[in-house]
Design an enzyme around this catalytic site. Structure first.
Site, PDB file in Angstrom:
ATOM      1  N   ASP A 166       0.541  -1.283   0.040  1.00  0.00           N
ATOM      2  CA  ASP A 166      -0.245  -0.140  -0.049  1.00  0.00           C
ATOM      3  C   ASP A 166       0.703   1.533   0.054  1.00  0.00           C
ATOM      4  OD1 ASP A 166      -2.923   0.403   0.830  1.00  0.00           O
ATOM      5  OD2 ASP A 166      -1.706   2.133   1.021  1.00  0.00           O
ATOM      6  N   HIS A 177     -11.009  -8.102 -12.813  1.00  0.00           N
ATOM      7  CA  HIS A 177     -11.908  -6.527 -12.703  1.00  0.00           C
ATOM      8  C   HIS A 177     -13.223  -6.613 -11.746  1.00  0.00           C
ATOM      9  CE1 HIS A 177     -12.400  -1.825 -11.716  1.00  0.00           C
ATOM     10  NE2 HIS A 177     -13.342  -3.302 -12.111  1.00  0.00           N
ATOM     11  N   ASN A 203     -12.699  -3.192   3.030  1.00  0.00           N
ATOM     12  CA  ASN A 203     -13.797  -1.924   2.673  1.00  0.00           C
ATOM     13  C   ASN A 203     -14.458  -2.359   1.483  1.00  0.00           C
ATOM     14  OD1 ASN A 203     -12.791  -0.806   4.658  1.00  0.00           O
ATOM     15  ND2 ASN A 203     -11.105   0.210   3.743  1.00  0.00           N
ATOM     16  N   HIS A 241     -10.392  -5.363  -3.352  1.00  0.00           N
ATOM     17  CA  HIS A 241      -9.246  -5.373  -2.685  1.00  0.00           C
ATOM     18  C   HIS A 241      -9.278  -5.881  -1.135  1.00  0.00           C
ATOM     19  CE1 HIS A 241     -10.117  -1.209  -2.174  1.00  0.00           C
ATOM     20  NE2 HIS A 241      -9.508  -1.094  -1.474  1.00  0.00           N
TER      21      HIS A 241
END
Ligand code: 5GP
Ligand code: ZN
Length: 116
Positions: free
Chosen positions: A31, A47, A86, A99
């Site tokens: 990250d 995706h 999230n 992710h």
């Protein structure tokens, strides 16, 4: 690949990233704004915008992501860690490509401010 998606561009190598793991279905990288000493992102190479779009047709990759997380954790001797997804803006999702955050290396509490 979604041509407007940041993580699709990272997977394709169009944007550099600190790769920590890759296989045929999963890509993982550091990250850019870590919240703990270890903070990696695990993403499907295909995706998928978010957890809401996981279906019977594409859910295999979620298992592969958790396999990849276990492999990376074992190879880096990370014995205790947190995996976070999230989903949606209010939950804090800022990149619309599914992710999972792998966070480790610090004592973590529980509750709203648990990672503050
Ligand atoms: P979210 O807030 O959507 O759950 O997580 C998105 C994460 O992507 C954030 O933790 C943020 O720091 C990370 N991020 C955003 N842009 C980039 C980038 O260009 N490169 C990397 N490596 N991470 C990024
Ligand atoms: Zn994408």
């Amino acid at each position: 690949m979604d041509k407007d998606c940041l993580f699709c561009k990272i997977i394709a190598g169009e944007i550099p990233s600190g790769k920590v793991y890759e296989d045929d279905a999963v890509y993982a990288f550091k990250d850019i704004n870590p919240i703990a000493p270890v903070h990696y992102l695990f993403v499907p190479k295909t995706h998928i915008c978010c957890a809401k779009k996981i279906t019977a047709e594409n859910s295999d990759v979620v298992g592969k992501i958790f396999e990849a997380i276990a492999k990376v954790a074992e190879s880096e001797n990370i014995n205790s860690y947190r995996v976070i997804n999230n989903c949606g803006e209010e939950a804090g999702q800022s990149v619309m490509h599914l992710h999972f955050h792998l966070v480790a290396g610090k004592k973590m509490g529980w509750g709203e401010q648990s990672l503050g």
